[in-house]
Design an enzyme around this catalytic site. Structure first.
Site, PDB file in Angstrom:
ATOM      1  CB  ILE A 126      -1.028  -0.171   1.283  1.00  0.00           C
ATOM      2  CG1 ILE A 126      -2.126  -1.288   1.026  1.00  0.00           C
ATOM      3  CG2 ILE A 126      -1.654   1.208   1.509  1.00  0.00           C
ATOM      4  CD1 ILE A 126      -2.776  -1.448   2.119  1.00  0.00           C
ATOM      5  CG  ASP A 127       3.288   2.258   3.190  1.00  0.00           C
ATOM      6  OD1 ASP A 127       3.320   3.468   3.848  1.00  0.00           O
ATOM      7  OD2 ASP A 127       2.776   1.369   3.824  1.00  0.00           O
ATOM      8  CB  VAL A 128       5.532   0.387  -2.884  1.00  0.00           C
ATOM      9  CG1 VAL A 128       6.017   0.460  -4.136  1.00  0.00           C
ATOM     10  CG2 VAL A 128       6.472  -0.006  -1.922  1.00  0.00           C
ATOM     11  CB  SER A 187       0.399   2.578   6.061  1.00  0.00           C
ATOM     12  OG  SER A 187       1.602   1.565   6.139  1.00  0.00           O
TER      13      SER A 187
END
Length: 641
Positions: free
Chosen positions: A385-387, A458
């Site tokens: 999700i972060d990427v 996040s």
């Protein structure tokens, strides 16, 4: 090395401009010809040790490579005689046991000074009887630890339905990708002989007994810790019963599960432990080394070996997509034209890495269409999700945003990323179902991080994405995310970091997300976070925090200044209050004054977090693109002012 010391007035502007130019040039030279960035990722010495264990168990001989890994392991030994999880931390028992045994397997004599110091450290910490789960497993494979002392993971768990609180999908993705092959290894135990003199009986404080091998129970009777210890004991007894009606079916299911998750690079889960355990498990059930799956798998593991300067290291993972998205953001903040060929190539690369097939996340979220990005090259089962959020932010600023392929990437990526919001308003790293938090009470060392709950960093990152793409405070997902951050804020005003060390990371991302989402930045709870950051600025103008802060509350937000963590703090302060504060000016002066002539910064600290208290990461590109981003934003803000 000449440090660039800024002076007042115009001198500051010129010094910052020079620092930005040098860092920009340096970052551009790091780009690969295909358009991406990929710098080394470094972790603890147990990774090199486990590569040595794997070779021994598979009968592979790699003496020259092992000799170079030995040099690195000897360099990593701490003053206390042990081997730590990160630079500056004291020795870690399980890591030290694994490294000590690996050094012995490679032929290092027991009376070598490093071995004597290592033995003394291990014995002082309780010896082999206090080893963690995976250290026990590796030792048992070589006959150096009783198998009855290795906690059981019943293979039948793979047959439980996906919604089960004890099924494999209740675990975090990184735990799941390791525990499935680990359970298979509990059925088909690998074994290898130890050369004469390479055993480690000297690491036992006393003769091992059942009581000595057990893990300490909680004094309170009704606790999850005691429940798991009781369950482990029951499973051990059941394992002796010959009648196992579901065993064959479970083994077949586990093998199929592992095979389906091998990615195009031959790797599993993007992380070294999953790769090593998967290859070893498949070999244990009968896959020959020349089987195509094994050939690709071993190549994938060996691909993590990296020459860095004068030494060879074994990386825990690679991070090209993550490095690329962050590098693009830094260069854009530094004022590089988005149409520059280097950035166009990077945008094309990012578009090409989008994942359009369902992964593990879809088992409990089948209605959501895919569209995320992984950290690694081809880890399609586990988009991050972060990427994904950072990639979407980067692509939205590049020429690709105006192309058909770019619009498709942005639409599908945004839909997937926002759709992974948890019902409590936050975002985790890989999943969006409610974690079975009782699993975090599993009492076996090495098993930290079994769940993937929503976390502030996040959530702050995705909140920033929503703000940048036009979603304001009235949007339901934004409102729920802000409420989540408010609930997760610590009494001191900070937020704890999950994927970076520690409160500096969590607080930076929470504040930048809130600022980008047009939250009320004068609210007392947001001002308390700003005050916390300012209060933890070091005398030299920088910020720093050690991984020790995960264990010791007194060290939260405190530590020697690092370029990466200084940049995090600056990005947050500028997002909330602009560039004119004294704290920001001092922080910028610190970055300019510590820059090297070649445009980079020195940093040995581990500022990335794999699993708190278990695994820390040193991303080698962090102390280049994060400072550049902070300096670039500062220059843009002061120029506009």
């Amino acid at each position: 090395m000449t440090l660039q010391q800024p002076t007042a007035g115009v001198g500051v502007v010129d010094a910052v401009a020079g620092a930005v130019a040098r860092a920009t040039e340096r970052l551009l030279t790091e780009q690969q010809s295909s358009g991406y960035w990929q710098a080394p990722v470094e972790a603890a010495g147990n990774l090199e040790a486990e590569w040595i264990f794997l070779n021994r168990l598979l009968g592979r001989k790699r003496p020259e490579l092992e000799a170079r890994l030995v040099d690195r392991l000897l360099r990593l030994q701490q003053e206390d005689g042990g081997w730590s999880l990160a630079t500056g931390l004291p020795g870690h028992l399980s890591t030290s046991i694994e490294v000590y045994f690996a050094l012995k397997l490679t032929g290092l004599a027991g009376d070598h000074p490093a071995m004597l110091r290592g033995r003394d450290f291990i014995l002082a910490q309780g010896g082999l009887a206090r080893a963690g789960l995976y250290a026990r497993f590796w030792l048992a494979c070589f006959g150096q630890f009783p198998w009855q002392g290795v906690p059981a993971m019943p293979i039948e768990v793979v047959l439980l339905p996906p919604w089960s609180p004890l099924g494999i999908y209740a675990f975090s993705s990184w735990a799941r990708s390791v525990l499935v092959p680990f359970a298979l290894l509990g059925v088909h135990r690998p074994a290898a002989r130890v050369p004469f003199g390479a055993g480690v009986p000297e690491l036992w404080v006393r003769e091992p007994t059942a009581d000595a091998l057990s893990f300490a129970r909680s004094r309170r009777v009704l606790t999850w810790r005691n429940a798991f210890l009781g369950l482990d004991r029951a499973l051990g007894l059941l394992g002796r019963v010959p009648w196992k009606p579901l065993r064959r079916r479970a083994v077949a299911r586990a093998i199929e599960w592992i095979l389906r998750r091998q990615d195009a690079t031959g790797q599993w889960g993007g992380i070294q432990p999953a790769m090593v355990h998967s290859v070893l498990a498949l070999h244990a059930v009968g896959f020959a080394l020349d089987h195509p799956v094994m050939v690709r798998g071993l190549q994938g593991i060996d691909d993590l070996l990296l020459q860095q300067g004068d030494e060879l290291l074994h990386q825990p993972c690679t991070s090209p997509n993550w490095d690329t998205a962050l590098a693009v953001q830094a260069l854009l903040d530094a004022g590089v034209d988005p149409a520059t060929p280097a950035l166009v190539r990077a945008g094309d690369w990012l578009v090409s890495r989008q994942i359009f097939r369902p992964g593990d996340w879809s088992v409990r979220n089948p209605q959501l269409d895919p569209g995320g990005w992984a950290v690694e090259l081809a880890n399609d089962s586990y988009p991050n999700i972060d990427v994904s959020a950072e990639t979407l932010l980067a692509l939205g600023r590049l020429p690709q945003a105006a192309t058909a392929a770019g619009r498709r990437a942005l639409a599908h990526g945004s839909n997937w990323t926002l759709g992974m919001q948890h019902r409590d308003g936050g975002w985790a790293a890989f999943d969006n179902h409610g974690p079975a938090r009782f699993l975090d009470a599993v009492p076996f060392p090495d098993l930290e991080g079994l769940t993937d709950p929503p976390n502030p960093d996040s959530t702050g990152r995705v909140l920033g994405l929503m703000g940048a793409t036009g979603f304001g405070p009235e949007f339901g997902r934004v409102r729920r995310a802000v409420e989540f951050l408010r609930r997760e804020q610590q009494p001191d005003g900070s937020w704890r970091g999950r994927w970076g060390v520690n409160a500096l990371y969590g607080t930076s991302l929470a504040l930048t997300g809130l600022a980008n989402a047009d939250a009320d930045l004068q609210s007392p709870w947001i001002r308390s976070a700003v005050e916390w950051l300012c209060a933890h600025q070091n005398a030299d103008g920088g910020w720093g925090e050690s991984p020790a802060s995960y264990d010791d509350a007194e060290q939260i937000g405190r530590g020697d200044s690092t370029p990466t963590q200084t940049a995090w703090a600056l990005l947050a302060l500028m997002a909330v209050d602009g560039a004119e504060s004294e704290a920001v000016r001092r922080g910028i002066a610190h970055l300019v004054g510590t820059q090297r002539d070649d445009g980079g910064w020195n940093e040995r600290a581990y500022t990335g977090t794999g699993v708190p208290r278990r695994s820390y990461l040193r991303y080698h590109l962090y102390p280049l693109h994060f400072p550049l981003r902070a300096l670039g934003q500062y220059r843009a803000r002061t120029t506009m002012a």
